[in-house]
Each structure stands twice: as structure tokens, then as C-alpha cells.
Design a protein around this motif. Sequence first.
Motif: not given
Length: 180
Positions: A53, A75, A78, A81, A84, A88, A100, A102, A123, A126, A132, A134
Motif C-alpha cells: 500500500s 497494480s 490499498g 482512505e 488512496l 488518486a 488497486v 483492496l 472499495y 477505489i 484508481l 478497482p
Amino acid sequence: DPARLRPHCKTHKTREIIELELARGIVRHKCATFAEAEMLAEAGVKDVFLAYSLVGPNIGRAVAFRRKYPDVEFSVTGDHEKPLKQLAEAMTSASLSIGVLLDIDTGQHRTGVPVGPEAKEIYRLIVETEGLIPNGLHVYDGHQHQKSRDERQAAVDEEWQRVSQFRTDLESEGWPVPRL
């Protein structure tokens, strides 16, 4: 099929082994440091997962990596918050994006967040945040050391059920969860 594998290069840290793996159809690789990520990209790997992370200066390193290796699917994990959002912002400012996963804490309590409302909100972040992408869930159950293989399998299966249900919950929100 060897393409389903994602070996972790921290076990060898050797370009020649990476080249042997690529020649045998192993095209997705995992690493723990930017030095390893760069070694993988230089060896020709096009799908690099940095199981870390990013915080602080490593966010800038991720931007530099994406610029230097634009053809590499890159990738990271993360689990909080604030970093992240910083990641971003850095990616968006550079007109880039980053995958990313989780990071789920399955009981080792070293990194990640346990399955539950907090994990779902991270999530969501993300999924909804520009810059970002997912890419799913990162799960590591290295704390399972039961001597009995059956007991160890039961413990892993129990956690897998929780994570699998969590994935289903996320997908029911319409959110992509492309990998575990």
C-alpha cells in the motif's frame, strides 16, 4: 495453465528466473518493492502487482513507474482512505491511472482491513475515484500454520468463504471485482 500463476519475485530477485518463467507462459508477477517492479518490467513482464500500500514518497514513485512503463499493467494494494486519495490525486494530475486491490486482513493483522463495512467503504472509494482502477481483493493467509493439513485447509476455507461472500456483496453493488 501457467498463465493463471502470479509468482512473487521476492523469493529469487533474479531477472534470469523471470525470463525462464515468461518463456514458460507465466506472464503475471508479484513483487514487494519498486526495485523488484522495475526489474520485472525491464525483463519484459507486462502485468506487475506490487503487493504494497503506497504512502508518502512511494506515491511519486508509482507515477514515475507508470510514466516509464506505460505498457505495463501496474497494480498495488490499498487499505486506507487518506493515502488512496493522495494516490488518486497524483495519478489524475499526471493523466494516469493505477490498479488497486483492496488489501484484506484475514487474521494476520499486519496489513489490510477485515471484511466488513470499513472494507466496503474503502472499495467504494477505489471504484468511484478518478485515477484508481478497482482490481479486486488481495488476500494473504500466511498466518495459517496448523500442523494438520486438514485443520489448515479448514481454516483457509473458512476465511475464503468470508472473502468470497464479500466479493459477491461488492459485485451486487455493481462494482467490478476482477480478481482475488
